[in-house]
Design an enzyme around this catalytic site. Structure first.
Site, short mmCIF file in Angstrom:
data_model
loop_
_atom_site.label_atom_id
_atom_site.label_comp_id
_atom_site.label_asym_id
_atom_site.label_seq_id
_atom_site.Cartn_x
_atom_site.Cartn_y
_atom_site.Cartn_z
N SER A 1 -9.08 9.39 8.25
CA SER A 1 -9.50 8.53 7.13
C SER A 1 -8.41 7.49 6.82
O SER A 1 -8.16 6.62 7.65
CB SER A 1 -9.84 9.42 5.93
N ASP B 1 -11.44 1.56 0.27
CA ASP B 1 -10.78 2.15 -0.89
C ASP B 1 -10.49 1.11 -1.96
O ASP B 1 -10.39 -0.08 -1.68
CB ASP B 1 -9.47 2.82 -0.47
N HIS C 1 -15.34 4.68 7.26
CA HIS C 1 -16.42 5.19 6.41
C HIS C 1 -17.59 4.20 6.34
O HIS C 1 -18.24 4.07 5.31
CB HIS C 1 -15.92 5.47 4.99
#
Lengths: 182, 182
Positions: A126, A141, A163
């Site tokens: 990630s 993010d 993601h």
């Protein structure tokens, strides 16, 4: 200057899959990737706020795989920990926070050297995958802190969005989820 | 220094609602907010790449409401355009791009002065709402460029996330959509 070695990178999108345990979905590839020579992993928990709890979870997982784990936040000299590391694992969390602490601790050139010149294995998950790329310009993010640059480790010559979700074509919500606003 | 006037702010989350036209859902509040004294709007299209197309769309909308519109990107002196503005409208797009251009053109203190000291009306939509707050630390946009700071106009003493979505409790996707990664 030892010159460039073959890069050894395992870049994972997520630390957990739905219903699974921490790193459970990558146990076999992790073992194959690290191989029989690596005994200890240097863990970098900077992407989360509670580094102790994060290191505890990572340690349990890696010990169950047969590896010892040192967390860099427990070291009095993070740079020295990188210089001595057999392998590095950078875990997920907030990519901005992670990158800022890597810069604050002067670790960007040190990790680059260990991976690109010394050829030690690098595992990212990630946020740890985001920072392995050229820059974090493609992270989803929130910018909860302000790193001195968005340039990252540059271990691979491209960026990644770990993601990415296809747009929900049935959504009537007009807000943006993963937009670059162009 | 004229001292602080009453702030006049209209902060909109989105420029369009599903199925509607540009700013269509806020036509009556826009007219009430701007009132009869404002004749011309200064539009700031910096959040999108194609400023000409963006200004054209905004101009058509505001002209249909009875206001003239000047786009700041057509002015040879953006600072002077702010100093002379009767009202400011900052449109949506990418919040990082918008904030960077505001800094690059030295407009942060000028817009602050016009709104907080001179009391001119400020309309923000989406990214234009984000930059009206203390900082852009809570944006969902991708950091496609690197502004010199994440601090914003500070026209209100709090931050906003104009595109907040409640978590989808049925989702099995373990990636993050709106996480601060804590």
């Amino acid at each position: 200057m030892a010159g460039r070695r073959r890069r050894r990178l395992l870049l994972v999108s997520n630390s957990t899959l739905h219903g699974g345990g921490y790193l459970e979905h990558v146990r076999p590839p992790l073992r194959r990737f690290l191989g029989p020579d690596v005994k200890r992993i240097l863990f970098v928990p900077y992407a989360l706020r509670d580094r102790d709890a994060y290191a505890k979870m990572a340690r349990e997982t890696f010990e169950s795989l047969g590896y010892a784990l040192d967390s860099i936040h427990e070291s009095p000299d993070p740079g020295e920990a990188v210089r001595k590391a057999e392998a590095i694992f950078i875990g997920g969390g907030n990519t901005f926070r992670l990158l800022k602490v890597l810069y604050d601790n002067g670790l960007i050139p040190l990790i680059r050297k260990r991976v690109l010149e010394d050829g030690i294995p690098y595992v990212g998950s990630s946020a740890g995958t985001n920072v392995a790329t050229i820059s974090i310009h493609t992270t989803n993010d929130m910018p909860i802190v302000y790193p001195p640059s968005l340039l990252a480790l540059g271990l691979v010559p491209f960026n990644i969005n770990p993601h990415y979700l296809d747009p929900d074509v049935n959504s009537t919500h007009m807000g943006r989820e993963f937009s670059n606003g162009t």
